[in-house]
Design a protein around this motif. Structure first.
Motif, short mmCIF file in Angstrom:
data_model
loop_
_atom_site.label_atom_id
_atom_site.label_comp_id
_atom_site.label_asym_id
_atom_site.label_seq_id
_atom_site.Cartn_x
_atom_site.Cartn_y
_atom_site.Cartn_z
N LEU A 1 6.02 7.37 10.71
CA LEU A 1 6.67 8.57 11.95
C LEU A 1 6.07 8.14 12.90
N PHE A 2 4.98 7.23 13.03
CA PHE A 2 4.62 6.84 14.28
C PHE A 2 4.10 5.52 14.49
N ALA B 1 2.28 21.94 11.39
CA ALA B 1 2.20 21.75 12.98
C ALA B 1 2.10 21.22 14.29
N THR B 2 0.66 21.00 14.29
CA THR B 2 -0.26 20.72 15.70
C THR B 2 -0.01 18.94 15.74
N LEU C 1 3.52 14.17 17.20
CA LEU C 1 4.18 13.60 17.95
C LEU C 1 6.20 13.57 19.18
N ARG C 2 6.31 14.97 18.92
CA ARG C 2 7.62 15.46 20.38
C ARG C 2 6.63 15.19 21.69
N VAL D 1 -8.75 10.60 9.95
CA VAL D 1 -7.72 9.83 10.09
C VAL D 1 -7.33 10.23 12.04
N ALA D 2 -7.73 9.15 12.81
CA ALA D 2 -6.89 9.49 13.96
C ALA D 2 -6.64 8.34 14.70
N THR D 3 -5.67 8.98 15.35
CA THR D 3 -4.75 7.75 16.12
C THR D 3 -4.51 8.81 17.65
#
Length: 95
Positions: A12-13, A53-54, A59-60, A79-81
């Motif tokens: 997704l990213f 939802a967060t 992503l938006r 895990v954090a991007t």
């Protein structure tokens, strides 16, 4: 930890560069979990204990995307991007 199959899923990213703290690496080795397994379910939209939802909003809007995975009793990994999608970090969740 039971890692679900996300075989047909698409990323997704972008993850960017991947880094992992030593304690997280040691925990994954002890549990026989490959970091790529966590990264794959993170990047394909299964965020464990983090609010879906967060992350969908992130992503938006271009904010950071976070996943939290319980590994064993009392031990969770985050895990954090980052918002720029240049770095993804795997670390122990500290409370």
């Amino acid at each position: 930890m039971n890692i679900p199959c996300r075989c047909g899923a698409k990323p997704l990213f972008e993850l960017g560069q991947i880094a992992m703290h030593l304690e997280a690496e040691e925990l994954l080795k002890e549990e026989g979990i490959q970091p790529i397994q966590l990264l794959w379910i993170h990047v394909t939209g299964q965020w464990g204990l983090w609010d879906a939802a967060t992350n969908e909003e992130a992503l938006r809007t271009g904010e950071a995307v976070i996943s939290i995975f319980p590994i064993r009793e009392g031990k969770e990994l985050i895990v954090a991007t980052n918002r720029e999608r240049t770095t993804t970090m795997i670390d122990l969740r500290r409370r």
